[in-house]
Design an enzyme around this catalytic site. Structure first.
Site, short mmCIF file in Angstrom:
data_model
loop_
_atom_site.label_atom_id
_atom_site.label_comp_id
_atom_site.label_asym_id
_atom_site.label_seq_id
_atom_site.Cartn_x
_atom_site.Cartn_y
_atom_site.Cartn_z
N ASP A 143 0.85 -1.18 0.00
CA ASP A 143 0.00 0.00 0.00
C ASP A 143 0.90 1.24 0.00
OD1 ASP A 143 0.88 0.41 2.63
OD2 ASP A 143 -0.93 -0.44 3.51
N SER A 144 0.30 2.42 0.06
CA SER A 144 1.09 3.64 -0.05
C SER A 144 2.10 3.78 1.09
CB SER A 144 0.19 4.87 -0.13
OG SER A 144 -0.66 4.93 0.99
#
Length: 76
Positions: free
Chosen positions: A34-35
């Site tokens: 994910d980010s």
């Protein structure tokens, strides 16, 4: 050489099997990052290889091969 180091770092960070990581693996889609994972990965890579990855470069990193290419270009 760099691919092996990067694959190991990604495997440890994402808690996945290193053997599943290929140069064409997409960081988000295939590896499940994910980010936040990406930010942490970039910080680790910068520290490990003594480089800086700009925000513009970071947004273009889609595959493990992209990461290898940026590191090899900057490590020269």
């Amino acid at each position: 050489m760099n691919f092996e180091k990067i694959a190991e770092l990604l495997a440890n960070q994402l808690n996945i099997d290193k053997a599943t990581i290929k140069p064409e693996s997409e960081i988000i889609k295939d590896l499940g990052a994910d980010s936040l994972d990406i930010v942490e990965m970039l910080m680790s890579l910068e520290e490990q290889f003594g480089i800086e990855v700009s925000e513009e470069e970071a947004v273009n990193l889609r595959t493990v091969g992209d990461i290898v290419a940026v590191i090899e270009a900057k490590a020269k």
